[in-house]
Enzyme design. Structure first.
Site, PDB file in Angstrom:
ATOM      1  N   GLU A 142      34.446  42.959  32.229  1.00  0.00           N
ATOM      2  CA  GLU A 142      35.495  41.978  32.490  1.00  0.00           C
ATOM      3  C   GLU A 142      34.962  40.547  32.531  1.00  0.00           C
ATOM      4  O   GLU A 142      35.008  39.860  33.564  1.00  0.00           O
ATOM      5  CB  GLU A 142      36.221  42.308  33.800  1.00  0.00           C
ATOM      6  CG  GLU A 142      37.000  43.604  33.746  1.00  0.00           C
ATOM      7  CD  GLU A 142      37.769  43.899  35.030  1.00  0.00           C
ATOM      8  OE1 GLU A 142      38.723  44.675  34.985  1.00  0.00           O
ATOM      9  OE2 GLU A 142      37.396  43.336  36.089  1.00  0.00           O
ATOM     10  N   GLU A 312      40.293  50.839  31.459  1.00  0.00           N
ATOM     11  CA  GLU A 312      40.596  51.141  32.856  1.00  0.00           C
ATOM     12  C   GLU A 312      42.106  51.246  33.002  1.00  0.00           C
ATOM     13  O   GLU A 312      42.818  50.258  32.822  1.00  0.00           O
ATOM     14  CB  GLU A 312      40.059  50.066  33.803  1.00  0.00           C
ATOM     15  CG  GLU A 312      38.554  49.965  33.856  1.00  0.00           C
ATOM     16  CD  GLU A 312      38.073  48.962  34.901  1.00  0.00           C
ATOM     17  OE1 GLU A 312      38.882  48.564  35.770  1.00  0.00           O
ATOM     18  OE2 GLU A 312      36.889  48.570  34.834  1.00  0.00           O
TER      19      GLU A 312
END
Length: 673
Positions: A142, A312
């Protein structure tokens, strides 16, 4: 199309790994992501590597037929490294270092950290270069999470000066392009240009835009370092990164140029609370906003020609939003199908088990912390079984929605209205397209447009001659173009161009902008479109038509009244519509419906909020994000792959609350009963 999970074996005793792997396989899981925050476990002190635990975990998973995706562990450098080389730390805008204690506290431009990155990534890649169970890698984790794309340390200041020198060649050129005579802001050298630090008034918009570009390029270059190191060892691995939802500061298009696989992290009940302006309904707190989620699916599908994954997927309740409701029954299955309908080839739930320590103890897993199955495990198992029986090709979208992060950054630096949010404005048009069941590719404006029947460009704020020519060529070849407010307002340096708005697009549009104004949310704004009254919000333009036809006029009392608000121009073989306001939902639905009809795009009637349909390779997914059951009318004899047919003729299908149906037909064959 398949299901996966994110797993942290280092959090659990070795004797549990076998049962975990067995339960994963029994659930139909195919991919397992490992080692993303494990640097301190892999290298507890400099030069002392402990790979045995990861070797064993990979073998245990591989023995069950599971495929492993490894991660470079650079999102969390260990404490010993920070103590040895504190120069790797990021700095806030006021110069305060971002210290050890969470994650993502390193600087992308730190020479020291790039050296350490080279060392750990190379060592890991070499260790697993020939391992048959490792199929690919995720770079870092991320990029930019926790507002960390933009750093303001001394390394970044020096790198920014170098970046500017390479772009402008001479400081005189920079001063001219930026317009630094304003407020006596001329710079004597590139070294004199500092990152934007605290100042009494607003920073120069050209400085801000270039600093945002520089920071983005720093991430792109850092990601490329990872990708190159991995490919040098094994060019058969895929290289991926997991982006985030509704994320402004990182240009995913630019990062994706160095990736084989684009992925993102989907948390619907969190997103509806912390990155959308409207208050969530109870149904949205249980399942999220389908258009908010799918807009990210379509963005990341559109970043390159490769498939995308959800790396995710929310598995249950999560720890980080303002509130943490339990998802509705079946929501975790719903999200996997929703992603698949928009082109995902794999959905990996985060995480396998709820952890017992650290910052994410309140983040659910597919299994509870004692190892027993949680609600998400059953949903994931059902989704895996249903998706295993489906084999469909990539999404073929008839509509492109144009999006450039640089437009987002430019408007954010001078919004000119507190409520003007670039991303929410885009979503107004996207929502209207999805409410009619239309698949949308969200693509960069420089993408080839020849295969799209309709192109929607809500806010192409920065306009160049080259970009205008690209759109003109599309329309000349018979394309249909829908433009939104604030298009063509600035040049690429974030300055007003010589020509009136929409700048280089004026000839194509057949009109110019006479005036613009912005309003608070408390003011009611209206116009008349094709004879009917509609509302709009926040932003208003008065247009001067040249060759274009006026199709909407302002009706708000005062100087705005009777001024042209929306125009349509037949340009060569195609059409251009320019919308000089931010339309409310009803007006957006009408404008988009007319544009789809003009372009000959197949669509449904406007669907109820929370219910969406999406076609992928002859299969239509119906995803119900509401707590009400829905009955669908479909053609007689339609094959129903997921869902339940309720009549002998098989011409209706029931969809449960927070449920899914997959039927084999065209999208316009499906109707809500």
């Amino acid at each position: 199309m398949t299901i996966g999970v994110c797993y942290f074996p280092e959090h659990w005793p070795r004797e549990q790994w076998e049962s975990d792997a067995t339960n994963m396989a029994e659930a139909g899981i195919e991919y397992v992501r490992l080692a993303e925050f494990s640097w301190a476990v892999l290298e507890p002190e400099r030069g002392h590597f402990e790979f045995d635990w990861l070797d064993e975990a990979i073998e245990v998973l591989g023995a069950q037929g599971l495929k492993v995706v490894l991660c470079t562990p650079t999102a969390t450098p260990p404490k010993w490294l920070v103590d040895e080389r504190p120069e790797i730390l990021q700095a806030d805008i006021d110069g305060t270092p971002r210290h050890f204690g969470s994650r993502r506290f390193y600087c992308f431009n730190s020479p020291a950290y790039r050296e350490e990155t080279d060392r750990i990534v190379s060592r890991l890649a070499e260790r697993y270069g020939d391992n048959p169970h490792v199929v690919g890698w995720q770079t870092d984790n991320e990029f930019g999470c926790h507002r960390t794309v933009r750093c303001y340390c001394e390394d970044c200041s020096a790198a920014f000066s170098d970046w500017l020198a390479e772009k402008y060649d001479t400081i005189e050129t920079l001063n001219e392009r930026w317009g630094t005579t304003f407020w006596s802001q001329r710079y004597p050298s590139f070294e004199a240009v500092d990152p934007p630090q605290p100042t009494p008034a607003d920073h120069h918009p050209s400085l801000l835009l270039d600093y945002y570009r520089f920071a983005n390029d720093s991430v792109v270059d850092y990601n490329r370092l990872h990708a190159n190191l991995l490919r040098e060892v094994n060019d058969e691995w895929f290289v991926a990164h997991n982006f985030m939802g509704d994320f402004e500061t990182l240009d995913a298009h630019a990062v994706a140029d160095d990736l084989d696989l684009v992925t993102w992290d989907s948390y619907p009940t969190g997103f509806v609370q912390d990155r959308r302006e409207d208050d969530p309904t109870l149904d949205e707190l249980r399942a999220g906003d389908p258009d908010q989620v799918s807009m990210n699916h379509d963005l990341y599908r559109g970043t390159n020609d490769a498939p995308f994954w959800v790396m995710e997927q929310q598995p249950g309740d999560v720890n980080w939003p303002p509130t943490c409701p339990q998802p509705g029954d079946g929501a975790m299955r719903l999200w996997a199908h929703h992603a698949t309908a928009h082109g995902a080839d794999a959905v990996l739930y985060f995480r396998w088990r709820r952890c017992r320590g650290g910052q994410e103890q309140y983040h659910a897993g597919l299994r509870k912390h004692d190892g027993s199955a949680d609600r998400g495990y059953h949903d994931a198992s059902q989704a895996a079984a249903e998706l295993d029986g489906l084999d469909v090709a990539h999404v073929d979208a008839p509509v492109a929605l144009l999006h450039d992060y640089h437009d987002w950054w430019a408007i954010s630096s001078q919004p000119h209205a507190p409520d003007f949010d670039y991303w929410e404005h885009l979503r107004t048009y996207y929502r209207a397209l999805r409410a009619r069941g239309v698949q949308v590719d969200i693509v960069h404006p420089e993408t080839s447009l020849e295969d799209y029947a309709l192109v929607v460009a809500p806010t192409l704020h920065l306009m160049s001659e080259e970009r205008a020519d690209h759109l003109s060529d599309y329309v000349s070849d018979g394309g249909h173009l829908l433009l939104g407010a604030r298009t063509g307002y600035k040049d690429s340096y974030n300055r007003l161009p010589d020509a009136r708005q929409p700048g280089a697009l004026s000839n194509l549009v057949g009109a110019t902008v006479d005036q613009h104004e912005s309003f608070p949310a408390s003011v009611d704004l209206s116009l008349m479109y094709d004879g009917d009254a509609y509302d709009y919000r926040t932003w208003s333009e008065w247009l001067n038509p040249d060759e274009a036809d006026v199709v909407a006029e302002h009706t708000t009392a005062g100087v705005t009244e009777a001024k042209p608000a929306i125009i349509r121009n037949e340009a060569r073989r195609g059409t251009v519509t320019y919308v000089g306001v931010w339309p409310e939902a009803e007006l957006a639905n009408t404008i988009v419906g007319d544009a789809l009809q003009t372009a000959g795009v197949t669509s449904t009637d406007v669907l109820p909020d929370g219910l969406r349909v999406a076609e992928r390779d002859g299969h239509v997914w119906v995803t119900n994000f509401t707590s009400d059951a829905v009955t669908l009318d479909v053609p007689q004899g339609t094959p129903c792959h997921v869902g339940e047919s309720k009549t002998e003729r098989n011409d209706t299908v029931d969809v449960d609350p927070f449920g899914v149906a997959v039927v084999e037909c065209r999208v316009d064959d499906v109707a809500v009963e």
